[in-house]
Design an enzyme around this catalytic site. Structure first.
Site, PDB file in Angstrom:
ATOM      1  NE  ARG A  73      24.147  -0.484 -27.197  1.00 56.25           N
ATOM      2  CZ  ARG A  73      25.247  -0.889 -26.568  1.00 56.25           C
ATOM      3  NH1 ARG A  73      26.433  -0.585 -27.027  1.00 56.25           N
ATOM      4  NH2 ARG A  73      25.156  -1.615 -25.466  1.00 56.25           N
ATOM      5  CD  GLU A  93      20.270   1.065 -21.041  1.00 54.10           C
ATOM      6  OE1 GLU A  93      19.474   1.799 -21.679  1.00 54.10           O
ATOM      7  OE2 GLU A  93      21.237   0.490 -21.577  1.00 54.10           O
ATOM      8  NE  ARG A 141      20.245  -0.555 -30.554  1.00 50.02           N
ATOM      9  CZ  ARG A 141      20.450  -0.807 -29.269  1.00 50.02           C
ATOM     10  NH1 ARG A 141      20.360   0.168 -28.384  1.00 50.02           N
ATOM     11  NH2 ARG A 141      20.755  -2.014 -28.855  1.00 50.02           N
TER      12      ARG A 141
END
Length: 160
Positions: free
Chosen positions: A55, A63, A106
């Site tokens: 990330r 998104e 992440r």
């Protein structure tokens, strides 16, 4: 003449700022990009069966899909496509900040192409992502904010 001198000083200051912020790329880990998820998330080959999910720090791209937390964002497909074209099937180098993982496990990182291109910065500069900060991971936020201001002035991407 004064305008020329001012312009040259301005350019020198910007160049110095960028150079002082850039890490020594030879000291960063290098990974092969496996797959781009969206405009700010991708997978790299770390030698494990599944790979490692990255990330990007200090950036937030729209998104691609609606979730219980966020709605699908305008310009999401363009941001995702831009990141695929920029890093897809390439080797990248990762720089970490204070925290290595987010709450979803992440890996949080700044990414660079092997030629030194700052991936996080390219997303912001071209208007594919906005600057977002999550303390204490703010190593490059000042530089990214300047890039976002440029994108806004030039009405790029999200700022059209």
């Amino acid at each position: 003449m004064r305008s020329l001198i001012f312009f040259l000083l301005l350019l020198t200051g910007c160049a110095n700022y960028q150079n002082t912020q850039r890490p020594d790329l030879s000291k960063l880990e290098t990974y092969k990009v496996m797959r781009v998820v969206d405009g700010d998330t991708f997978w790299v080959d770390d030698g494990s069966e599944k790979g490692m999910k990255i990330r990007l720090l200090c950036v937030d791209a729209p998104e691609l899909r609606a979730s219980r937390y966020k709605e699908k964002g305008a310009y999401a497909e363009e941001a995702s496509e831009f990141l695929k074209e920029l890093i897809g099937d390439q080797f990248i180098k990762l720089e970490y900040d204070v925290q290595r993982y987010d709450q979803y496990r992440r890996v949080l990182a700044y990414a660079y192409l092997v030629d030194g291109t700052f991936v996080n910065g390219e997303l912001v500069r071209d208007g594919y992502a906005k600057v977002v900060t999550y303390q204490p991971n703010v190593k490059h936020v000042d530089f990214l904010v300047e890039l976002q201001k440029q994108a806004q002035r030039k009405r790029r991407g999200l700022w059209k």
